[in-house]
Design a protein around this motif. Sequence first.
Motif, PDB file in Angstrom:
ATOM      1  N   LEU A   8       0.834  -1.198   0.000  1.00  0.00           N
ATOM      2  CA  LEU A   8       0.000   0.000   0.000  1.00  0.00           C
ATOM      3  C   LEU A   8       0.873   1.253   0.000  1.00  0.00           C
ATOM      4  O   LEU A   8       0.588   2.234  -0.701  1.00  0.00           O
ATOM      5  N   TYR A  11       2.353   1.775  -3.397  1.00  0.00           N
ATOM      6  CA  TYR A  11       1.393   2.288  -4.379  1.00  0.00           C
ATOM      7  C   TYR A  11       0.952   3.717  -4.071  1.00  0.00           C
ATOM      8  O   TYR A  11       0.201   4.309  -4.852  1.00  0.00           O
ATOM      9  N   ARG A  12       1.380   4.264  -2.951  1.00  0.00           N
ATOM     10  CA  ARG A  12       0.889   5.563  -2.507  1.00  0.00           C
ATOM     11  C   ARG A  12       1.118   6.664  -3.536  1.00  0.00           C
ATOM     12  O   ARG A  12       0.192   7.415  -3.880  1.00  0.00           O
ATOM     13  N   THR A  15      -0.981   6.120  -6.698  1.00  0.00           N
ATOM     14  CA  THR A  15      -2.393   6.339  -6.405  1.00  0.00           C
ATOM     15  C   THR A  15      -2.720   7.829  -6.393  1.00  0.00           C
ATOM     16  O   THR A  15      -3.735   8.266  -6.948  1.00  0.00           O
ATOM     17  N   SER A  19      -5.123   9.649  -9.112  1.00  0.00           N
ATOM     18  CA  SER A  19      -6.298  10.341  -8.587  1.00  0.00           C
ATOM     19  C   SER A  19      -6.324  11.795  -9.029  1.00  0.00           C
ATOM     20  O   SER A  19      -7.350  12.300  -9.501  1.00  0.00           O
ATOM     21  N   GLN A  85      -4.507   2.230 -15.178  1.00  0.00           N
ATOM     22  CA  GLN A  85      -4.102   2.124 -13.781  1.00  0.00           C
ATOM     23  C   GLN A  85      -4.321   0.707 -13.247  1.00  0.00           C
ATOM     24  O   GLN A  85      -3.427   0.117 -12.618  1.00  0.00           O
ATOM     25  N   LEU A  89      -1.390  -1.997 -12.049  1.00  0.00           N
ATOM     26  CA  LEU A  89      -1.357  -2.601 -10.719  1.00  0.00           C
ATOM     27  C   LEU A  89      -1.324  -4.120 -10.812  1.00  0.00           C
ATOM     28  O   LEU A  89      -0.541  -4.787 -10.127  1.00  0.00           O
ATOM     29  N   SER A 127      -5.915   0.540  -3.570  1.00  0.00           N
ATOM     30  CA  SER A 127      -5.455   1.679  -4.371  1.00  0.00           C
ATOM     31  C   SER A 127      -6.536   2.116  -5.351  1.00  0.00           C
ATOM     32  O   SER A 127      -6.801   3.319  -5.524  1.00  0.00           O
ATOM     33  N   THR A 131      -8.722   5.724  -5.373  1.00  0.00           N
ATOM     34  CA  THR A 131      -8.797   6.525  -6.592  1.00  0.00           C
ATOM     35  C   THR A 131     -10.248   6.836  -6.961  1.00  0.00           C
ATOM     36  O   THR A 131     -10.594   7.969  -7.298  1.00  0.00           O
TER      37      THR A 131
END
Length: 264
Positions: A8, A11-12, A15, A19, A85, A89, A127, A131
């Motif tokens: 997580l 992926y911050r 993301t 977004s 996206q 992922l 994630s 978003t």
Amino acid sequence: MNIFFHELKAYRKSTIIWSVSLVLIIALFMSFYPAFAKDAESFQKIMEGYPEAIRNAIGFNLGFFTILGFYCFPLSFITLCGAIQGMNLGTSIVSKEVREKTADFLLTKPVTRSSVLTFKLMAAFASIVVTNIVYLAVTILITFQVKTADFSLKVLVMLSLTMFFIQLIFLALGIVISVIVPKIKSVLTVSLTTVFAFYFLGMFSSTTGEEAKRYISPFKYFDTAYIIKHTGYEASFLIVGAVIIILAITASYFVYLKKDIHAV
């Protein structure tokens, strides 16, 4: 759970970027709506000069000059970005461990392979959820700001959620590719190639008008005209999408638990 939080955190940044990018795109397009609605008659005369296939592709026949009809135009680009996206992922879930030569280190930890894949999948799903929450909240806010007439909030939410469903499909497809292909050098290349291939297949199916060809591309599983008219999704395409996700994830677990994974 350490794997989940580690993923997580990894992926911050992406993301946040996705977004913000989606928010900027929808804000830009929707800011044009008041002027567009004001000159609706002139735009309508211009659009009538285009071939029917092109008019259908951009949603001209779904009440294009209403705010929901107009929203369907940028939504097609939004879902394309969202699919990239999701595919990114999914494709990176396993392949990045091989590419970064950390697969052997990860698999020597006191966790099962199924747990590793599950926590990675949960992080990718989280994630996507974040978003979509950010995107949906901003979209609703902007739409209320630029509206020139009342509209159905429920329909707006349903239209927006089509991106989420499409992202899940491409996330699942990405995972399959990630566990099957021995070594992926460039996740972005694989993602863009796959997503754009399905996108153009979807465009082709729109020009032919054949209902059966819609099943080829996930981008055509959610007909915006149908959603606006019936305030619902087409059950057959929801079922197909769910089957694709279930089969892809099941196959991913089966292959990942059986395959030899080399870090080098």
